[in-house]
Structures are given as structure tokens and as C-alpha cells.
Enzyme design. Structure first.
Site: not given
Length: 315
Positions: A89, A149, A152, A176
């Protein structure tokens, strides 16, 4: 009674997944779509308005302009180029920072007074860029942070312990991205610390590195298999927006501005916070182990270095 209104900036897969999730939850009555590709934006309006007749919750959807942000309750920003296979990212920062500066300038110009929720990547850095350009109050600019996150992480623990995810409170802090921290030391199941489950032989701490890796690598796996991730973050964004609109005061994982919190300052990153009608009402500082705090500091340092690149990109 005032109609609740949300404007979406960015009509790609993430934005549309958010919008469809929000519509099905019934969190607002008015939705507007803005996208640099007006043809696509209008096409998505036409497609989603086909759900009006069969939706449980009444709503209206329209092709919006930035001037429509003026009386919106929330502006959700998902615009920017997507993450490519093999790319982090952070690699996206320069181009997407310039895009975010343009969006922030237009939203500011509209006279918008509501809450902004941002999911464009790298989200921690772009949330910082947006707040800097607009000058909006920091608590009223909310990043999606590590909301996905953490979802998850909860899911992974749920599968491992055979417990419903709704009974688990566990957080991923920091970026993130690859430097995130799964906080095992403060994770609870039904109010009991995860360490209690270790003592009972239900889980072994030796599994923790593997669980954490499965959490931060999941995005790469999804991107490798189907090109992009969007349903999970779309649902997470709808969840954040709903809790803002109902002033829930619920503790949620978001990207919040640190001002001495967790021994760091001057950046947005993923931390638990109380969410309400003012956006981020306050940040919750959970206990971290020495190793977790060290990794959090590393994550913040990385983000601070990337912020320098973002600032250079928007000069």
C-alpha cells in the site's frame, strides 16, 4: 425529520461495495456518487436505483457533484488507483496523495461540515493528507485504519477457538499494512484473556506468529486470486458510518490522529476509539506488551517517513 445523507467519492469496487452494504443496512436515506469518470458513476446510480423497489429500507441515490457535500452528514472517500499484485500500500503514496489533495480541496470548497471517512490507500497517510489540506478538526476525519485487519484477526481467532467472532474482542494496531501489530496480549474471548485459554491448552502462543501472518498477508492472497479486495472493507466502512450516524459510542478500530497516544504523535494510524456523532470521541489505549509497543513504534516511524513523501507530493 432530517434525512441522513452520505456522499461517496470514488465509484470503484470498494466504494460500490460500501454503498451496497450501507443500503442493505439502511444507515441513510440519501446517497450520492462522485467519480472522475462520470459515465461510470452515473451507471452505478442507475444500477443501484434498481434496488429501490425491492429494498427493505427506503433510499434515494443520485449522481452527485462536490457542491452536494455541503449538507451531507458523511463523506466517504475510496478514490485512488487500486493496489497491484506484488505492490504494498505504501508504494501507492505519491499518485494517490495528489488525488487526495484534489478531492480534499473540492470537499472543503463545498462548505461541508460533517464527518469524513477515508479508505483510499495507503489509508493512514492519505487520511493525514486530507486533514492537512482541509484543516478540518482531526476527530472529524476518520480513517478506516485497521478495521479490516482487526476483523480478519477476530475471524482467525474465531476459527481457531471455535467461538463466534461476536464474542471476541481483539485488535490489530498500527499501519494498515505490513507493519501492523496483532495484539494478542489484550485479546479477550467472552471477557477472558487469551492467556487464560493458553493455560487451559485451548491455544498455543507458538501459533501467534502464524496467525498474525495470515492476517496481514490475506490482502495479498485475495489480490493474487481475484485482483482486488472490496467486500470486507466495504462492510467495515458501512459499520463505521452507521455507528457515527446513530451516535453509538461504540469502541471500534479506526484510523485516528495520535497526539501522544501510545507514546506517538503527529500521524493517523489504527487504534481503538469511541465512535459517535462527532467522529472520534476519544482514543482507547489498550495495554501492550513490551514487544507489541516496540513494533507499534516501528510502524509509526515507518508511516512518519512516508508522510514526508506525501507532503513532498502535494506541495
Amino acid at each position: 425529520m432530517k434525512v441522513k445523507k452520505i456522499i461517496l467519492v470514488g465509484s470503484g469496487a470498494v466504494g460500490n461495495s460500501f454503498l451496497y452494504s450501507a443500503i442493505n443496512r439502511g444507515i441513510a436515506q440519501e446517497y450520492g456518487i462522485i467519480d472522475v469518470n462520470e459515465k461510470v458513476a452515473f451507471g452505478n446510480v442507475l444500477d443501484m436505483e434498481d434496488a429501490i423497489a425491492t429494498s427493505i429500507h427506503p433510499f434515494n441515490i443520485f449522481h452527485a457533484k462536490y457542491s452536494d457535500c455541503k449538507d451531507a452528514d458523511i463523506v466517504v472517500i475510496t478514490a485512488g488507483r487500486p493496489q497491484l499484485p506484488g505492490e504494498t500500500r505504501i508504494d501507492m503514496v505519491e499518485g494517490n496523495s495528489k488525488i487526495m489533495k484534489t478531492i480534499a480541496t473540492e470537499v472543503k470548497k463545498s462548505g461541508f461540515k460533517g464527518i469524513t471517512v477515508i479508505a483510499s490507500n495507503p489509508v493512514d497517510v492519505l487520511t493525514y493528507v486530507y486533514q492537512k489540506v482541509t484543516g478540518f478538526e482531526k476527530n472529524r476525519v476518520v480513517g478506516s485504519g485497521t478495521s479490516l485487519d482487526s476483523a480478519r484477526f477476530v475471524r482467525a481467532l474465531s476459527q481457531r477457538l471455535d467461538v463466534a467472532p461476536q464474542s471476541i474482542q481483539a485488535y490489530v494496531l498500527g499501519e494498515h499494512g505490513d507493519s501492523s501489530i496483532s495484539v494478542f496480549s489484550s485479546a479477550t474471548v467472552g471477557g477472558k484473556l487469551l492467556s487464560d485459554f493458553e493455560k487451559a491448552g485451548k491455544i498455543d502462543s507458538k501459533e501467534y506468529p502464524q496467525i498474525h501472518e495470515s492476517v496481514w498477508r490475506k490482502a495479498y492472497e485475495i489480490i493474487d486470486r481475484k485482483g482486488a479486495t472490496f467486500y470486507g472493507i466495504g462492510s467495515a466502512l458501512a459499520n463505521i458510518c452507521e455507528n457515527i450516524l446513530i451516535n453509538s459510542k461504540r469502541v471500534m478500530m479506526v484510523g485516528a490522529y495520535l497526539d501522544g497516544h501510545y507514546k506517538n504523535n503527529g500521524l493517523y494510524t489504527g487504534v481503538p476509539a469511541i465512535i459517535g456523532c462527532n467522529g472520534i470521541e476519544s482514543i482507547i489505549e489498550v495495554s501492550l506488551s513490551e514487544a507489541e509497543q516496540k513494533q507499534f513504534d516501528i510502524s509509526c516511524k515507518l508511516l512518519s517517513e512516508v508522510i514526508i513523501k506525501a507532503n513532498d507530493a502535494i506541495k
